[in-house]
Design a protein around this motif. Structure first.
Motif, mmCIF file in Angstrom:
data_model
loop_
_atom_site.group_PDB
_atom_site.id
_atom_site.type_symbol
_atom_site.label_atom_id
_atom_site.label_comp_id
_atom_site.label_asym_id
_atom_site.label_seq_id
_atom_site.Cartn_x
_atom_site.Cartn_y
_atom_site.Cartn_z
ATOM 1 N N LYS A 163 -1.486 -32.152 26.646
ATOM 2 C CA LYS A 163 -0.290 -31.329 26.535
ATOM 3 C C LYS A 163 -0.352 -30.462 25.274
ATOM 4 O O LYS A 163 -0.031 -29.282 25.311
ATOM 5 N N ASP A 174 1.102 -16.085 23.680
ATOM 6 C CA ASP A 174 2.412 -15.481 23.463
ATOM 7 C C ASP A 174 3.326 -16.510 22.790
ATOM 8 O O ASP A 174 3.854 -17.407 23.449
ATOM 9 N N GLU A 179 7.574 -20.642 22.926
ATOM 10 C CA GLU A 179 8.810 -21.259 22.418
ATOM 11 C C GLU A 179 9.834 -21.430 23.523
ATOM 12 O O GLU A 179 10.530 -22.441 23.590
ATOM 13 N N LEU A 180 9.908 -20.435 24.417
ATOM 14 C CA LEU A 180 10.856 -20.532 25.530
ATOM 15 C C LEU A 180 10.501 -21.686 26.464
ATOM 16 O O LEU A 180 11.351 -22.204 27.174
ATOM 17 N N GLY A 182 9.564 -24.480 25.324
ATOM 18 C CA GLY A 182 9.862 -25.702 24.577
ATOM 19 C C GLY A 182 8.728 -26.134 23.668
ATOM 20 O O GLY A 182 8.724 -27.247 23.157
ATOM 21 N N VAL A 183 7.760 -25.243 23.445
ATOM 22 C CA VAL A 183 6.650 -25.583 22.557
ATOM 23 C C VAL A 183 7.089 -25.341 21.108
ATOM 24 O O VAL A 183 7.600 -24.262 20.792
ATOM 25 N N THR B 50 18.675 -17.522 23.128
ATOM 26 C CA THR B 50 17.629 -18.545 23.202
ATOM 27 C C THR B 50 16.859 -18.708 21.889
ATOM 28 O O THR B 50 15.824 -19.358 21.851
ATOM 29 N N LEU B 52 15.181 -16.646 19.820
ATOM 30 C CA LEU B 52 14.015 -15.868 19.393
ATOM 31 C C LEU B 52 14.406 -14.892 18.276
ATOM 32 O O LEU B 52 13.560 -14.448 17.510
ATOM 33 N N ALA B 72 14.457 -22.368 18.681
ATOM 34 C CA ALA B 72 14.219 -21.870 20.041
ATOM 35 C C ALA B 72 13.581 -22.933 20.933
ATOM 36 O O ALA B 72 13.962 -23.079 22.094
ATOM 37 N N TYR B 73 12.624 -23.689 20.400
ATOM 38 C CA TYR B 73 11.879 -24.600 21.273
ATOM 39 C C TYR B 73 12.716 -25.776 21.755
ATOM 40 O O TYR B 73 12.326 -26.485 22.675
ATOM 41 N N VAL B 76 15.378 -25.129 25.536
ATOM 42 C CA VAL B 76 15.028 -25.371 26.936
ATOM 43 C C VAL B 76 15.357 -26.821 27.333
ATOM 44 O O VAL B 76 15.788 -27.105 28.445
ATOM 45 N N HIS B 82 14.889 -19.246 30.199
ATOM 46 C CA HIS B 82 14.951 -17.808 29.952
ATOM 47 C C HIS B 82 13.747 -17.149 30.627
ATOM 48 O O HIS B 82 12.612 -17.505 30.326
ATOM 49 N N ARG B 88 6.260 -11.918 30.701
ATOM 50 C CA ARG B 88 5.546 -12.718 29.685
ATOM 51 C C ARG B 88 5.005 -14.041 30.224
ATOM 52 O O ARG B 88 5.157 -15.097 29.621
ATOM 53 N N THR B 105 8.628 -29.746 28.396
ATOM 54 C CA THR B 105 9.426 -30.746 27.678
ATOM 55 C C THR B 105 9.823 -31.929 28.550
ATOM 56 O O THR B 105 10.463 -32.862 28.083
#
Lengths: 292, 236
Positions: A163, A174, A179-180, A182-183, B50, B52, B72-73, B76, B82, B88, B105
């Protein structure tokens, strides 16, 4: 038969470059920065092992582990203190900071250990392997290659199967999108520095064993050459760094043996220039996709 | 109580005040459209929600949690996905790897598999191409992948930024049908669109954004019949 032993020594040198180049390329791929202090982490690793084994008389295994741990922590700390605050700064600012960190580490080593070269303890007492009358293989060359191959396989599995590895791939492509998902980007960058620096420690061990001497500037030249190897293979590309490092080591050693010792570095850098003229993204570099 | 509440949001880009005190709310189960011209600040608002982008002032609350202070992380995991502008997707990874990152997650493998099945059912084309490198997909397929990837986190609310941008009209229809389907599956939708007509057709309520401020708000139907909206956004 001397060609085979020259080739093997070249592969061994190349393995060491590849280990260092992996650190450059992974950090570049994920943090989009050139960490010019990376070479000096090798030196710190070598000096840690030297201190542990020669001064404190620890066993070879403990000395090596100590070197790896110190470098791993050092990599993470350098990133936290010097680079993280510059996440949004211009690439030039980050580059200059990295050069500053490099000088800092060199000066620190100079202060602690002095400018004289230190003789690196022989941590292993392997006998050379005698294949036949003409062909005698150095055991540490074989060990360098063997360990490097193991590390490369492990790293490839780690990146593609775990993971955290997939998070690294996502961040390298990117950051925002990762981040979106969840990283935790900061954590991923820290892990990357940790891995790169621990590989540098291993390279430091091989450097000490191969050359027998270490000094405060020990990391500079292998660092630059490994950077060349990373660019040759395509910076940001992991298999590229492995290929670039090994090619560079072989070219360097064969030029030393058959062309000229003095010219070998010039030949190495000439190869880089030629490759970049023909293929600017490096041997395995991908074409950069223009975003529409 | 509103599921998502944005209050007096202000965002700066350098010295430019891009968002000048925007307030709106989204209730559970609704489809809310945020419409407006290019540069009105729609994408900026979504990015601020979200995490950013950091706002200069204002509140963002999601189910009682303060999102402004949440990295941000972590967002979710709270149930907000998002689908960013320009999709992207991870171009160098395969379709399946992209979808798996959408569930990054989540812990339970069986739940992830169930979501994957659901996404494949909604977008059969993604299953056909699961081992293909995402960068080689067409624009419409990439949009489907971006939506599928967001759904893999099993979100309570999904934020969609310009899903129709740069996509052929036929696929746009398909994508808007999917948004409707996502909504009827129980997921709340906040939709940002330049294509105001399409957006109003599928939404309950809408906010019209003009240069960083809410100019109008109301039922989607009312807005569709509003003379100003007709002139400025519906091309009538």
């Amino acid at each position: 038969m001397s060609f085979i032993s020259n080739l093997i020594n070249g592969l061994s040198l190349g393995s060491m470059y590849a280990l260092i180049a992996l650190g450059y390329t992974m950090v570049y791929g994920i943090a989009k920065m050139l960490n010019f202090a990376h070479g000096d982490v090798i030196m710190v690793g070598a000096f840690t092992m030297f201190t542990a084994a020669a001064t404190l008389k620890f066993s070879p295994a403990i000395s090596i582990i100590a070197g790896i741990i110190v470098c791993t922590l050092l990599g993470v700390i350098i990133e936290k203190i010097a680079y993280k605050p510059l996440r949004k700064a211009s690439p030039l600012t980050v580059l200059i900071t990295a050069i500053g960190v490099s000088y800092f580490l060199q000066s620190l080593a100079l202060l602690i250990f002095g400018s004289n070269q230190k003789s690196f303890p022989m941590l292993f007492n392997f006998e050379p392997i005698r294949v036949n009358e003409d062909l005698i293989l150095k055991s540490d060359s074989l060990m360098t290659m063997g360990v490097t191959i193991l590390i490369m396989v492990a790293l490839t599995l780690f990146i593609n199967k775990t993971k955290t590895g997939r998070a690294m791939l996502a961040v390298s492509e990117d950051k925002g999108a990762a981040e979106l998902m969840g990283v935790n980007v900061n954590k991923t960058i820290s892990i990357t520095f940790a891995i790169g620096s621990s590989l540098a420690a291993v390279a430091g061990l091989f450097f000490g064993l191969t050359y027998g001497f270490i000094g405060p500037y020990t990391g500079a030249m292998p660092g630059i050459k490994a950077f060349v190897a990373a660019v040759l293979g395509g910076i940001g590309n992991i298999p590229g760094a492995m290929l670039g490092g090994i090619l560079l080591g072989v070219i360097e050693n064969l030029s030393k043996a058959y062309i000229s010792t003095e010219l070998s570095d010039a030949i190495v850098f000439a190869v880089l220039i030629i490759v970049l003229l023909v293929k600017p993204t490096g041997l395995m570099g991908k074409k950069i996709n223009e975003k529409v | 109580m509103a599921m998502l509440r944005v209050e007096n949001l202000e965002v700066f880009y350098g010295v430019i005040r891009a968002i000048k005190g925007v307030s709106f709310e989204v209730n559970e189960g609704e489809v809310i459209a945020l419409i407006g011209a290019n540069g009105a600040g729609k994408t900026t608002i979504l990015h601020t929600i979200t995490g950013l982008i950091q706002p200069h002032a204002g509140k963002i609350e999601f189910e009682g949690h303060d999102l402004v202070k949440t990295p941000a992380y972590k967002i979710v995991q709270m149930g907000m996905a998002h689908v960013p502008e320009g999709r992207r997707i991870f171009q160098q990874l395969t379709v399946l790897e992209n979808l798996r990152l959408g569930a990054f997650t989540r812990k339970s493998n069986s739940e992830i598999q169930a979501s994957l099945k659901r996404v494949y059912r909604s977008f059969p084309r993604l299953e056909e191409r699961k081992n293909q490198v995402a960068g080689t997909l067409s624009g419409g397929e990439q949009q489907m992948l971006a939506m599928g990837r967001a759904l893999m986190s099993d979100p309570k609310i999904i934020l969609m930024d310009e899903p129709s941008k740069g996509i052929s009209p036929l696929i746009v229809m398909e994508i808007f049908n999917m948004i409707r389907e996502i909504s009827s599956g129980g997921t709340t939708v906040l939709l940002v669109e330049q294509n105001a007509k399409k957006a109003l057709e599928i939404s309950n309520r809408a906010y019209v954004l003009e240069t960083g401020k809410i100019a109008l708000e109301g039922n989607a139907e009312e807005l569709m019949n509003n003379e100003n909206v007709k002139k400025a956004y519906l091309g009538e």
